[in-house]
Write a protein that holds these residues in place. Sequence first.
Motif, PDB file in Angstrom:
ATOM      1  N   GLU A  46     -46.950  -1.253  39.634  1.00  0.00           N
ATOM      2  CA  GLU A  46     -46.548  -1.435  38.239  1.00  0.00           C
ATOM      3  C   GLU A  46     -45.659  -2.663  38.081  1.00  0.00           C
ATOM      4  O   GLU A  46     -45.819  -3.440  37.134  1.00  0.00           O
ATOM      5  CB  GLU A  46     -45.831  -0.186  37.709  1.00  0.00           C
ATOM      6  CG  GLU A  46     -46.742   0.993  37.487  1.00  0.00           C
ATOM      7  CD  GLU A  46     -47.842   0.738  36.465  1.00  0.00           C
ATOM      8  OE1 GLU A  46     -47.558   0.108  35.430  1.00  0.00           O
ATOM      9  OE2 GLU A  46     -48.986   1.159  36.707  1.00  0.00           O
ATOM     10  N   GLU A  47     -44.737  -2.852  39.011  1.00  0.00           N
ATOM     11  CA  GLU A  47     -43.833  -4.006  38.953  1.00  0.00           C
ATOM     12  C   GLU A  47     -44.598  -5.321  39.127  1.00  0.00           C
ATOM     13  O   GLU A  47     -44.331  -6.304  38.435  1.00  0.00           O
ATOM     14  CB  GLU A  47     -42.729  -3.888  40.010  1.00  0.00           C
ATOM     15  CG  GLU A  47     -41.740  -2.781  39.736  1.00  0.00           C
ATOM     16  CD  GLU A  47     -41.001  -2.944  38.421  1.00  0.00           C
ATOM     17  OE1 GLU A  47     -40.544  -4.062  38.111  1.00  0.00           O
ATOM     18  OE2 GLU A  47     -40.889  -1.942  37.677  1.00  0.00           O
ATOM     19  N   ILE A  48     -45.550  -5.331  40.057  1.00  0.00           N
ATOM     20  CA  ILE A  48     -46.358  -6.540  40.270  1.00  0.00           C
ATOM     21  C   ILE A  48     -47.164  -6.841  39.011  1.00  0.00           C
ATOM     22  O   ILE A  48     -47.222  -7.985  38.557  1.00  0.00           O
ATOM     23  CB  ILE A  48     -47.279  -6.383  41.496  1.00  0.00           C
ATOM     24  CG1 ILE A  48     -46.452  -6.359  42.786  1.00  0.00           C
ATOM     25  CG2 ILE A  48     -48.308  -7.509  41.549  1.00  0.00           C
ATOM     26  CD1 ILE A  48     -47.240  -5.951  44.029  1.00  0.00           C
ATOM     27  N   CYS A  49     -47.785  -5.811  38.435  1.00  0.00           N
ATOM     28  CA  CYS A  49     -48.587  -6.017  37.218  1.00  0.00           C
ATOM     29  C   CYS A  49     -47.733  -6.550  36.080  1.00  0.00           C
ATOM     30  O   CYS A  49     -48.169  -7.439  35.338  1.00  0.00           O
ATOM     31  CB  CYS A  49     -49.300  -4.728  36.826  1.00  0.00           C
ATOM     32  SG  CYS A  49     -50.662  -4.302  37.942  1.00  0.00           S
ATOM     33  N   LEU A  99     -55.770  -3.365  36.984  1.00  0.00           N
ATOM     34  CA  LEU A  99     -56.087  -4.761  37.288  1.00  0.00           C
ATOM     35  C   LEU A  99     -56.973  -5.356  36.199  1.00  0.00           C
ATOM     36  O   LEU A  99     -56.797  -6.516  35.808  1.00  0.00           O
ATOM     37  CB  LEU A  99     -56.737  -4.882  38.671  1.00  0.00           C
ATOM     38  CG  LEU A  99     -55.802  -4.619  39.847  1.00  0.00           C
ATOM     39  CD1 LEU A  99     -56.602  -4.526  41.148  1.00  0.00           C
ATOM     40  CD2 LEU A  99     -54.722  -5.679  39.957  1.00  0.00           C
ATOM     41  N   LEU A 100     -57.924  -4.575  35.692  1.00  0.00           N
ATOM     42  CA  LEU A 100     -58.764  -5.041  34.592  1.00  0.00           C
ATOM     43  C   LEU A 100     -57.941  -5.265  33.328  1.00  0.00           C
ATOM     44  O   LEU A 100     -58.179  -6.221  32.590  1.00  0.00           O
ATOM     45  CB  LEU A 100     -59.898  -4.049  34.316  1.00  0.00           C
ATOM     46  CG  LEU A 100     -61.014  -4.021  35.360  1.00  0.00           C
ATOM     47  CD1 LEU A 100     -62.001  -2.895  35.059  1.00  0.00           C
ATOM     48  CD2 LEU A 100     -61.726  -5.353  35.439  1.00  0.00           C
ATOM     49  N   LYS A 126     -54.929  -7.844  47.674  1.00  0.00           N
ATOM     50  CA  LYS A 126     -56.200  -7.446  48.290  1.00  0.00           C
ATOM     51  C   LYS A 126     -56.191  -5.949  48.592  1.00  0.00           C
ATOM     52  O   LYS A 126     -57.202  -5.264  48.438  1.00  0.00           O
ATOM     53  CB  LYS A 126     -56.448  -8.242  49.571  1.00  0.00           C
ATOM     54  CG  LYS A 126     -56.876  -9.666  49.329  1.00  0.00           C
ATOM     55  CD  LYS A 126     -57.079 -10.397  50.651  1.00  0.00           C
ATOM     56  CE  LYS A 126     -57.382 -11.854  50.424  1.00  0.00           C
ATOM     57  NZ  LYS A 126     -57.481 -12.618  51.672  1.00  0.00           N
ATOM     58  N   GLN A 127     -55.029  -5.443  49.011  1.00  0.00           N
ATOM     59  CA  GLN A 127     -54.934  -4.013  49.307  1.00  0.00           C
ATOM     60  C   GLN A 127     -55.041  -3.174  48.032  1.00  0.00           C
ATOM     61  O   GLN A 127     -55.683  -2.118  48.036  1.00  0.00           O
ATOM     62  CB  GLN A 127     -53.624  -3.720  50.025  1.00  0.00           C
ATOM     63  CG  GLN A 127     -53.610  -4.314  51.427  1.00  0.00           C
ATOM     64  CD  GLN A 127     -52.322  -4.009  52.124  1.00  0.00           C
ATOM     65  OE1 GLN A 127     -52.059  -2.844  52.396  1.00  0.00           O
ATOM     66  NE2 GLN A 127     -51.531  -5.031  52.392  1.00  0.00           N
ATOM     67  N   LEU A 148     -57.754  -0.387  47.074  1.00  0.00           N
ATOM     68  CA  LEU A 148     -57.406   0.936  46.554  1.00  0.00           C
ATOM     69  C   LEU A 148     -58.176   1.228  45.271  1.00  0.00           C
ATOM     70  O   LEU A 148     -58.516   2.378  44.992  1.00  0.00           O
ATOM     71  CB  LEU A 148     -55.908   1.021  46.263  1.00  0.00           C
ATOM     72  CG  LEU A 148     -54.970   1.330  47.418  1.00  0.00           C
ATOM     73  CD1 LEU A 148     -53.517   1.388  46.920  1.00  0.00           C
ATOM     74  CD2 LEU A 148     -55.330   2.620  48.119  1.00  0.00           C
ATOM     75  N   GLY A 149     -58.443   0.181  44.506  1.00  0.00           N
ATOM     76  CA  GLY A 149     -59.177   0.332  43.259  1.00  0.00           C
ATOM     77  C   GLY A 149     -60.579   0.878  43.448  1.00  0.00           C
ATOM     78  O   GLY A 149     -61.132   1.509  42.542  1.00  0.00           O
TER      79      GLY A 149
END
Length: 194
Positions: free
Chosen positions: A58-61, A122-123, A106-107, A111-112
């Motif tokens: 969530e933080e990365i997004c 991610l979408l 990539k990880q 997971l997606g």
Amino acid sequence: MKRTSTYADILNTGYRLFAEHGFEKTSMTMIAKEVNISKPALYYHFLSKEVIIDVLFEEICKSIDFANFFNIQHYTKDNFEEKLIADGLHVITKQKVDDNYSRIMKQYQALGYRNPKYSQKLLEVLNGFTTGFVELLRHGASIGAIHDKDTLVRAQMLNMIIDSIDNFISYGFEYNYADIWTKAVLTIVKGEDT
């Protein structure tokens, strides 16, 4: 110097360790040891490794949200092209200086394939870039900086190019990304056919 909280230290350490060792091979014990806290203290902040993975995602997004890189209010008729180039280069540079980013993303992509919540998020981020570029191009047209032509297609092209650059960097290709982005922006913004 500002001291970081234990919570932030755990997330930063998890980010690095997950990137270096992968989600599967990184343990709560490893994280606790690196942060220099006990395992019970780690579990006080995060109930499980999966919770750390989720919070970190969530933080990365949030950190890669379109608005963090492209502030539409800062675009004027006089600076539109240069600002779009500079802001896109900031996105590219940020990834190039953080080796862990490509590895951990990539990880999350992997997971997606098993858990749709990751692929859906991610979408959403990618769609956010398309939406953001549409708004930015419409703003450019409204202030007379660019022509109001094929806005959605041009926004999608900008998104595809910046995402492709992101992918090529993650694979380790040493291309001249600054020139590629600059040429793409000038071509797309001016509305020239390629």
